[in-house]
Design an enzyme around this catalytic site. Structure first.
Site, PDB file in Angstrom:
ATOM      1  CG  ASP B  91      -0.268   0.114   2.544  1.00  0.00           C
ATOM      2  OD1 ASP B  91       0.801  -0.519   2.713  1.00  0.00           O
ATOM      3  OD2 ASP B  91      -0.780   0.821   3.430  1.00  0.00           O
ATOM      4  CD  GLU B 155       4.334   1.056   6.998  1.00  0.00           C
ATOM      5  OE1 GLU B 155       5.126   1.336   7.912  1.00  0.00           O
ATOM      6  OE2 GLU B 155       3.994   1.894   6.130  1.00  0.00           O
TER       7      GLU B 155
END
Lengths: 462, 462
Positions: B91, B155
């Site tokens: 991400d 994250e």
């Protein structure tokens, strides 16, 4: 018939008409804070000018200022007699929330022995008593003093134009004392005269650290955080004893005499009810003083606002770049707000660590005011109140500020006596303001007695 | 040909294709913070799954979590060999302000020897090096370790689902160490390995005084002002030496050994440039520690936000009813954020005066993390870096927090080695993120060398 009885009889016979006249005055929506009411301000001033002439003034006029006009009037009784300058204001507070009024705020009604309207007490009702006292004394041939009137239209918005207007009309305003009815009694059975007002020194402080918001992980521990610094600066302004620690802050504080302090200490006060009303377990303040003294005769320091960094929901790990606070101090005689502002700034700059810069600005200031209780006019007022209320009034030191009163002292060299007849329940500044007719009538009587006592005291001194 | 040379030759011959593959990955706008991109998260996970299989994994699958999926893969080289679990994330951060990008953030271009796109470094570029290192080692028959991959999609929004997912897959994730490329080098000529991360304890404190805003004239001096109290509480959290004064705060702080501290002290640092960059005259922190140590190996305490009372233009003379602050502490081993939160609250409650009530809430927390520099995997990483950069890497203690790293240690019992190849100029989280192709290639080479050193060190210990 004595002068006292004659005036009382005149009030009884004409009181209803007085209230009808007051109602007419209350119908004019003279809200100084709202520019849409500018025409009402002039209309109200003109109405008062006529009313002063009808009440017996030799001369009355609407005088322009930089803002709303001042209504000035005078009545000469005897050139050798003392002169009392009556101060009051014809502007009123806004009416919000309008929906909470039982009757229209400018549609006065009489109910439960009270008159209900915006300004019923503050200050149309209280000011108008002075016109009717003049009328009553003239009608009964008992006016012992010369009278001057100064009724302004900007009191509720800070009396911005009046200081300058007074400076420009010092000759016109010459008098022996200023008499004001714009305050309250401690209670109907606890008459009081306000003889102290605190001054104000309102500061803003801005602490600037790094030139941008920083990540508190990458920089935390190595950089002075402006919000932490500001907290330390604020904490350093007072000590554990509730005293203000700015060097030289107390140098010019005048202590009350033991007798004055004792008289003030007689004011009824219930600490438990006070705490309950505020929802606090404990009051807190300067060691060695009562709660009433802490607000009335001692200076104070309060953070009025503080802001810095992230204030939304949840977390953001930032070191703010700036932190700001609004901090104001209430002052007591003989503290000078300009000097206190300088001391405040010097102290803050001296405490600021090298990693930040501190910017301090003075936003607003006003002098404190004190009426000595041995002043002839205070003694006259006390004697008058004792006669009409059957009880010696207590000297009351209010924590609030009416900066124009100290301006009068600076500009005109005149002390003021704050002979007010309001009560807490009158709800000034709130919806459903009212004023008891009994206060209105007794106030007129008391004012007339004040003039007689004042003339007599000054004569005995001569 | 040595294993090293074979891998280097393979990278030279295939590097351009590696970059083309990475470009394809970077075209997927996998922004975890924006729910509109939910389909892109799955698409990105599936793309990586295929890429892992193409790079030689025995098995790869997209595994669901409570949030975005985890891509799991494994390659068994030899059941007797050590196992390295590679952690990374697919991400990326949002692209705001979008107008400041030279090329589209998801339209990667090669320019000036760099690849420009959101995620070019963080962490698609850095994660993808591990896939290509696997491929190169397999193609050259030099894979000395078993590999597992765990690539998450949350994250940048706090790895909310990964802790639970790890707990549920402890057997699957069994390994000897975790290898992560998601950090930076101190500089191209100052290679470093991040071996310390601070923990976080993020608190919110609310001080409540009177049950409504009060007039600061009528009440000032008699009532505890919540904003003044909050300032005192905050000031009491640190002392003049920059130490945190919460009782027992330092009890579990582990000091670095003199050798570790000396090695960290070799990191280049220019105090003057640091101050200039932040626009401050002076740094400030705990006495006895350098700026790098203050952020890297010592705990810190910062106000992240504070608010109370009137914060608009001009003046308002109020005593606020409430005052609030967000205060966070960065922690170092072996501080436990839950215990620190308790100590913080106890201290604040103990200091609160009777006139207010204090409410303390823990908003967020994370454990600190430390890689001992004598850990076999750290020594393997250091040896690999020394070969490829020609210089022994410095141990670096970052002030930031990556809470998932300490979660791995708690849940899986595994240490992590933070072998990152980013540089400050890569502008992660900002517009125009980029990653130098030279870092990308050298990173792949270094990762391959890590595996050989790691296997050799563990073998020599056996």
């Amino acid at each position: 018939m004595s002068a006292e009885n004659a005036v009382q009889q005149y009030i009884r016979e004409n009181g209803q008409r007085f209230v009808e006249e007051l109602s007419e005055l209350l119908r004019i929506p003279s809200i100084s804070a709202e520019s849409a009411h500018a025409p009402d301000m002039l209309r109200c001033a003109e109405w008062l000018c006529d009313a002063l002439l009808r009440s017996g003034a030799d001369r009355a006029e609407v005088m322009s200022t930089d803002g709303n006009p001042v209504v000035y009037a005078e009545k000469t009784a005897d050139p050798a007699a003392p002169t009392v300058l009556v101060y009051g204001h014809y502007d009123v507070m806004p009416v919000d929330p309008a929906g909470e009024w039982t009757n229209g705020p400018f549609d006065p009604v009489i109910r439960e022995g009270r008159i209900w309207a915006r300004g019923a007490n503050d200050d149309k009702g209280q000011s108008y008593m002075h016109l009717k006292a003049m009328e009553a004394m003239l009608a009964t041939g008992t006016l012992p003093c010369n009278l001057k009137f100064m009724l302004e239209g900007e009191e509720e918005i800070g009396s911005a134009s009046l200081g300058k207007w007074c400076t420009e009309h010092q000759e016109l305003l010459k008098a022996d004392v200023i008499l004001v009815s714009d305050t309250s009694l401690l209670g109907w059975k606890t008459p009081s005269i306000t003889c102290g007002l605190r001054g104000l020194c309102y500061m803003e402080i801005e602490v600037t650290g790094p030139n941008k918001e920083l990540h508190s992980g990458l920089y935390g521990g190595a950089v002075a955080n402006p919000a932490n610094v500001l907290a330390r600066l604020i904490a350093a302004l007072t000590d554990e004893e509730g005293r203000i620690t700015i060097p030289h802050f107390y140098d010019t504080v005048r202590e009350l005499t033991p007798a004055e302090r004792e008289a003030f200490g007689k004011a009824p006060f219930c600490e438990a009810a006070y705490r309950k009303g505020l929802g606090i377990r404990s009051t807190q303040g300067e060691t060695g003083y009562t709660t009433m003294e802490r607000t009335g005769i001692r200076p104070s320091l309060d953070v009025n606002g503080i802001w810095s960094g992230y204030t939304g929901e949840g977390t953001k790990t930032v070191i703010p770049s700036k932190a700001c606070a609004k901090i104001s101090m209430r002052l007591v005689p003989d503290q000078d707000y300009r000097q206190i502002a300088r001391l405040f700034e010097e102290y803050m700059q001296a405490l600021a660590p090298a990693g930040v810069s501190v910017n301090v600005r003075a936003l607003h200031g006003g002098y404190p005011y004190l009426t000595p209780t041995d002043l002839p006019a205070y003694r006259a007022a006390a004697a008058a109140v004792e006669e009409t209320f059957g009880k010696e009034p207590l000297p009351y030191y209010s924590g609030g500020s009416i900066p124009i009163i100290s301006t009068f002292e600076k500009v005109l060299g005149l002390k003021s006596v704050l002979l007010g007849f309001g009560l807490d329940q009158d709800a000034i500044h709130s919806p459903n303001e009212s004023y008891a007719l009994e206060n209105f009538y007794r106030g007129i009587d008391t004012i007339a007695r004040f003039h007689r006592h004042f003339a007599a005291i000054l004569k005995s001194h001569a």
